[in-house]
Design a protein around this motif. Structure first.
Motif, PDB file in Angstrom:
ATOM      1  N   MET A  63      -6.193   5.458  60.679  1.00  0.00           N
ATOM      2  CA  MET A  63      -5.594   4.114  60.412  1.00  0.00           C
ATOM      3  C   MET A  63      -6.718   3.044  60.738  1.00  0.00           C
ATOM      4  O   MET A  63      -7.318   3.123  61.622  1.00  0.00           O
ATOM      5  CB  MET A  63      -4.224   3.923  61.158  1.00  0.00           C
ATOM      6  CG  MET A  63      -3.136   4.872  60.522  1.00  0.00           C
ATOM      7  SD  MET A  63      -1.553   4.317  61.009  1.00  0.00           S
ATOM      8  CE  MET A  63      -0.575   5.638  60.782  1.00  0.00           C
ATOM      9  N   GLN A 185      -0.181   1.254  54.917  1.00  0.00           N
ATOM     10  CA  GLN A 185      -0.248   2.679  55.333  1.00  0.00           C
ATOM     11  C   GLN A 185       0.477   2.607  56.925  1.00  0.00           C
ATOM     12  O   GLN A 185      -0.210   2.116  57.803  1.00  0.00           O
ATOM     13  CB  GLN A 185      -1.348   3.460  55.489  1.00  0.00           C
ATOM     14  CG  GLN A 185      -1.381   4.828  55.679  1.00  0.00           C
ATOM     15  CD  GLN A 185      -2.808   5.447  56.232  1.00  0.00           C
ATOM     16  OE1 GLN A 185      -3.853   4.643  56.168  1.00  0.00           O
ATOM     17  NE2 GLN A 185      -2.857   6.675  56.206  1.00  0.00           N
ATOM     18  N   CYS A 186       1.495   3.461  57.148  1.00  0.00           N
ATOM     19  CA  CYS A 186       1.872   3.372  58.362  1.00  0.00           C
ATOM     20  C   CYS A 186       2.306   4.980  59.035  1.00  0.00           C
ATOM     21  O   CYS A 186       2.839   5.169  60.218  1.00  0.00           O
ATOM     22  CB  CYS A 186       3.251   2.441  58.645  1.00  0.00           C
ATOM     23  SG  CYS A 186       4.395   2.559  57.585  1.00  0.00           S
TER      24      CYS A 186
END
Lengths: 206, 920
Positions: A63, A185-186
């Motif tokens: 991430m 995005q998680c």
């Protein structure tokens, strides 16, 4: 490390987190352990701070967005600004083995920060702030972002109150799965999850 | 300029002008003058030089004028015409309806005018049909463009006389003649300008291709239109004479015919099998189909070319002319796609999906703002979510035939083919579904194959083998069955090209399709059966279908509730049932009953056509016919002889033709009143139908009672007139049908004589070069010759030399009927002798070496007749007939025995007589 304490911990975590085998839980505890880098303290009190967690998200799960990583941290962490091993494993279970519903809840949790149960227009704007490359002027970029926010609100705010409730979010995502991570995005990508599992469960000590 | 006049300027201005280039002019003159030793030479020289100077001056001056006047040449004119062709065709938007040269032949100098007109500077003649004026016949010559006297009706010659003012070029001329032209012309220019503005990314290569495509489609449509307009110049006159054959399907060979049936079916749905695309989102899909049909119909209507590959003209949206609001919104979204990170891209993609992508406006808007490029670029990234979103949009908009072509032009297919390897099942599914949409035309199918797409698609079918689903299914993923379904869907589209059928087979697709056929998901079965049905046109597939026990499952699915599935199953059976074993399999698996019962459901014509086709092919086997009679299918078939589309009629009549080979069914057909509608169909023009109808009528005519009806309905005359049909298969089939008619008609001789010119027509058909026609005509002659009076007439028409000429053949069918005809024709006058004179005897003897007993019998009978002439006996003896005939005497066939023995006896008797004469 104390084998007995470890086994006890594995037992207790396995009771709440069903998606991992005990051996896997053990591996994840060890991983947590190695991340915390404090062997002397009793396992229960070991906690992961935000920076270490962020580094982990970045290094292990690829991430990149700082702000979102911060939000992911709070989604993992119950309340106290530091993550214990239980929270860690529970979070990872969503990451790696989560059902659609679990992931849905998780994403929603990431997206509403001020804990009022809704995603507000301001929050959306905040999350999308960096999503457009700099246009000719800042004003133009902001305008673009404003429009994206507007589009999503129009799409999801069925009750027209300028904010998105979980029910609405759930409905929209069920209609179009792509909206699950709509504001950034998680969740790690599937491939990264597989890599992570391969790594974590075969070489627990890295 | 002109070949006869390569350097007109030089000719006009004198030889010196040409030669002076090399030598300095002064030397030239000096030379001339100094040769004559004249005292005045100096003066002369000065004079000459002055004159030369003046000459040069004049030349230069006149050249300036000449160059002003002569400004047209073949190249510029050709360019003009090509350009105008691009923008002409049907519809309001084009500048002209058509523009066409009067002559296809182009001389090496680029002119099309005949050489004697080229002397006048004329380059070519053009026929232009503007929207608002009559067709104009125009002369293009070096001086300009003018209206000529048009073409004269009788000779197709052009009246070269000038009828109007000379304009400087074609466009100026047309602007003066046609208001519509100048109006649309200005529109076109504006349009192209706008387009360039709208395009922010240069895409020259695809644009060029589009232009080519546009050009191609328009020229071809023009060609056929010219023929339609029946403007007859030389060659065109010939095409007109041949016109009927253009309208008809070109071959009755069953394989080809099958394709043509499908063609006509496809044509009915705008030529696309799309209508059978499984309902992904039914409402939407249907909408799209309407759009798609609308756009594709225009070019395919006027063109006789394989419409599948017809590239439709590109309708760019007219800028300014009230662009829909969607256009601007989509433009913005595309901007975010270009300039956003993954999150923004996904949002933009999702928002784009909120538009009605089934609507052509939106589809074209995405393309026109450069969205296609971006969407295809996204497929090359590593972002799964972006790829999913992009494919979801591409899948929808690729229902539009123009978009399909754009996707191919932009190189979208290789990327999608690569995605088929992705570990994400949803990506595989979406890519396959998009390929299924895009691969609706040949070029696309070729690209898929060349990039290894067929193998990958076949691999998608293999869902049974790797059914070990990973423990944690990824978020966006689909089930294996869905992957297989999408794979089958794409293969279905691809299987319309021959090379792809081969590729599917080589990639091991058939066993996998057979495997999938055992499942019970309807939306899986349709593409699977669709693919099989498509591929069953190939012999290798039919064999494999038999081997893989696919027939059983096809039969099973005939009982499905889904009409489309039933249709494709019936179609596949139709394709495969040419094989006897397969026909038996259909019966053994109980397929005949569902087929017979589907015959009663006549609302869905496509299905009816497929079902009747299957029944036709199945009824080639006698056991099947018995079953069909049991299921009362024959009565139903007779009922379908009226008010059905041709595709259905062809099959119904074909089936009846097979059924009527049996006595019971002939009676049944007569009792159900089937003869009248059959005879009525004899006046059609569909060639496949005519072949089947003649066969069916012929089969019925075997029954004297039916023959009475046929005769009363004037059926024999209709059959006879079909002998004039241009297509050999129709001719042959009509001739075969005539045989039982002549056999069974009352007063057959009188009837035959009543057809004015009929006998001459039959005799002249012996000049055909088609073996089947020849054999059938010989059979007709055999029957005609039974009547002495008619035999006399055909003898007068020269039947003997024509039959004799055919004698040298290896075709056993022809041999048999030829020998029979010869045998019959021997019964008149000195025909026996004449056959000998025309050297028919020696070849006949060779027929005895054939392996076919029918040939033996017919030949022996013919030889028996011929052996009554002494010279023929000698020829037979010389050619070793006696030994061959002696073998035949031992044959179990009594007729053969008798004929052979009679012939030998004749030869022997002659030998004895000779001996007696020699030694009295």
């Amino acid at each position: 490390m104390d084998q007995k304490a470890l086994r006890k911990l594995v037992e207790s975590i396995s009771k709440t987190v069903k998606s991992f085998k005990k051996s896997e839980v053990e591996c994840l505890i060890r991983l947590f352990h190695s991340l915390v880098e404090r062997d002397d303290v009793r396992l229960h009190n070991n906690v992961l701070d935000r920076n270490t967690f962020r580094a982990t998200l970045h290094n292990l799960f690829g991430m990149t967005d700082d702000m979102l990583m911060k939000r992911v941290f709070f989604a993992f962490d119950k309340n106290d600004n530091c993550m214990n091993v239980k929270e860690w494993i529970k979070g990872l279970s969503v990451f790696l083995r989560g059902t659609f519903e679990e992931k849905l809840k998780f994403c929603f949790k990431v997206y509403y920060l001020n804990s009022d149960g809704y995603i507000s227009r301001e929050e959306i704007f905040d999350m999308l702030k960096n999503s457009l490359h700099q246009q000719s002027s800042e004003k133009e970029t902001d305008g673009g972002i404003e429009e994206l926010v507007e589009k999503m609100l129009k799409k999801m705010d069925y009750d027209n109150d300028g904010k998105i409730s979980f029910a609405v979010f759930e409905k929209a995502v069920k209609e179009e799965t792509l909206l699950l991570e709509v504001f950034g995005q998680c969740l790690p990508e599937a491939k990264i999850c597989l890599d992570f599992e391969a790594l974590a469960f075969t070489h627990p000590d890295f | 300029m002109l070949s006869a006049n390569r350097n007109p300027v030089a000719k006009i201005l004198g030889m010196d002008y040409n030669t002076m280039k090399e030598d300095p002019s002064i030397l030239n003159i000096l030379d001339k003058i100094t040769k004559e030793d004249d005292p005045e030479s100096e003066v002369k020289m000065k004079m000459a030089m002055l004159l030369e100077e003046l000459d040069l001056h004049l030349l230069n001056y006149s050249l300036k004028h000449a160059s002003l006047e002569i400004h047209l040449n073949p190249v510029t004119i050709k360019k003009d015409i090509e350009l105008l062709k691009h923008f002409s065709g049907q519809g309001e938007q084009t500048v002209l309806e058509s523009i066409e040269y009067t002559s296809d032949y182009e001389f090496s100098n680029g002119c099309r005018a005949p050489p004697w007109r080229q002397l006048h500077g004329e380059i070519c003649y053009v026929l232009v049909k503007p929207h608002d004026v009559e067709t104009l016949c125009i002369t293009c010559c070096a001086e300009g463009v003018f209206l000529n006297g048009g073409k004269t009706d009788d000779e197709g010659e052009i009246n070269y006389e000038r009828k109007g003012a000379i304009y400087k070029d074609l466009v100026t001329f047309l602007k003066h003649k046609s208001a519509k032209f100048s109006e649309n012309m200005s529109k076109q220019t504006r349009l192209t300008e706008e387009q360039q503005k709208v395009k922010d990314q240069p895409k020259k290569a695809p644009k060029k291709k589009e232009a080519d495509a546009l050009h191609k489609s328009i020229t071809s449509s023009n060609k056929s239109k010219l023929e339609n307009n029946q403007i007859n110049f030389g060659k065109n006159q010939m095409t007109k004479r041949l016109e009927p054959s253009v309208n008809w399907k070109t071959d009755v060979d069953f394989k080809v015919r099958r394709i043509s049936v499908r063609d006509t079916q496809e044509k009915k749905h705008g030529g696309r099998p799309e209508k059978s695309t499984p309902p992904v989102s039914p409402g939407r899909a249907q909408l799209v189909h309407k759009n798609a049909d609308k756009t594709e119909e225009i070019p395919s209507e006027s063109s006789s070319e394989s419409e599948e590959d017809e590239e439709p003209p590109d309708h760019r949206q007219e800028a300014n002319a009230d662009l829909p609001s969607e256009y601007w919104q989509i433009q913005k979204l595309v901007k975010y796609l270009k300039g956003g990170n993954q999150t923004a891209t996904v949002i933009a993609l999702c928002s784009m999906r909120d538009f009605n992508l089934a609507q052509e406006t939106c589809q074209l808007a995405i393309r026109d703002v450069g969205g296609l490029e971006v969407l295809i670029n996204l497929l090359d990234t590593d972002e799964v979510k972006c790829k999913i979103g992009s494919l979801k949009i591409l899948k929808e908009i690729s229902y539009n035939p123009q978009i399909r072509r754009n996707i191919v032009d932009l190189g979208g297919l290789p990327v999608m083919v690569n995605i088929l390897d992705s570990p994400h099942k949803i990506l595989k599914c979406l890519a396959a579904e998009t390929i299924a949409n895009v691969a609706k035309f040949r070029r696309a199918r070729r690209v898929v194959r060349h990039h290894g797409g067929i193998t990958k698609l076949v691999a998608l079918l293999d869902c049974a083998q790797n059914s070990t689903e990973p423990a944690q299914a990824s978020l966006y993923d689909e089930r294996d069955v869905e992957v297989a379904r999408c794979g089958a869907l794409a293969l279905w589209s691809c299987s319309k090209s021959y090379a792809n059928k081969e590729a599917i087979r080589k990639a091991g697709g058939i066993p996998l399709l057979a495997q999938l056929l055992k499942t019970s998901h309807e939306n899986m079965l349709i593409p699977v059966v669709g693919t099989l049905q498509e591929c069953a046109s190939e012999e290798s597939y039919r064999a494999a279908i038999k081997a893989e026990r696919i027939i059983e499952n096809l039969v099973k699915n005939l009982n499905s509730e889904n009409e489309q599935l039933q249709e494709h199953c019936a179609m596949a059976i139709y394709q495969c049932a040419e094989d006897e074993e397969t026909r038996d399999l259909v019966r053994l698996h109980g397929g005949l009953k569902p087929l017979a019962s589907l015959l009663n459901k006549t609302d869905n014509k496509e299905r009816l056509a497929a079902v009747t086709g299957a029944i036709w092919k199945c009824s080639i086997s006698k056991e099947n016919v018995t079953k069909f009679r049991e299921y009362r299918a024959i009565e139903t078939l007779v009922g379908l002889l009226t008010d059905q589309p041709e595709e259905v009629l062809v099959n119904v009549v074909g089936a009846l033709g097979e059924c009527c080979q049996e006595y019971e069914n002939r009676v049944l057909v007569r009792k159900c009143g089937g003869i009248q509608p059959l005879v009525n169909l004899l006046v059609g023009i569909n060639q496949a139908l005519l072949v089947n109808v003649t066969k069916a009528v012929g089969a019925c005519a075997v029954e004297p009672e039916s023959m009475v009806i046929i005769d009363r309905l004037d059926g024999v005359r209709l059959l006879w007139s079909l002998l004039k049909n241009p297509h050999p298969d129709v001719k042959a089939s009509a001739a075969w049908a005539l045989c039982p008619c002549i056999q069974n008609a009352k007063d057959a001789g009188e009837m035959v004589r009543s057809f004015v010119g009929g006998l001459e027509l039959v005799v002249n058909l012996l000049k055909s070069d088609n073996k089947e026609v020849l054999a059938s005509v010989c059979a007709v002659i055999t029957n005609i010759a039974k009547d002495q009076e008619n035999l006399a007439v055909i003898t007068d028409h020269g039947v003997v030399p024509l039959l004799s000429k055919l004698a040298n053949t290896n075709n056993d069918k022809l041999r048999q009927h030829l020998a029979e005809a010869i045998s019959r024709c021997c019964m008149w006058g000195r025909n026996k002798v004449a056959f000998g004179e025309h050297k028919a005897v020696a070849p006949l003897v060779r027929y005895l070496k054939s392996n076919d007993t029918n040939v033996h019998r017919a030949t022996a009978q013919a030889l028996y007749q011929l052996s009554e002439d002494a010279n023929n006996c000698i020829t037979m003896h010389e050619n070793g007939a006696v030994k061959l005939l002696l073998d035949m005497v031992g044959s179990p066939d009594q007729d053969l025995q008798e004929a052979a023995a009679g012939c030998i006896s004749n030869i022997r008797r002659l030998a004895l007589a000779t001996e007696k004469a020699r030694y009295p």
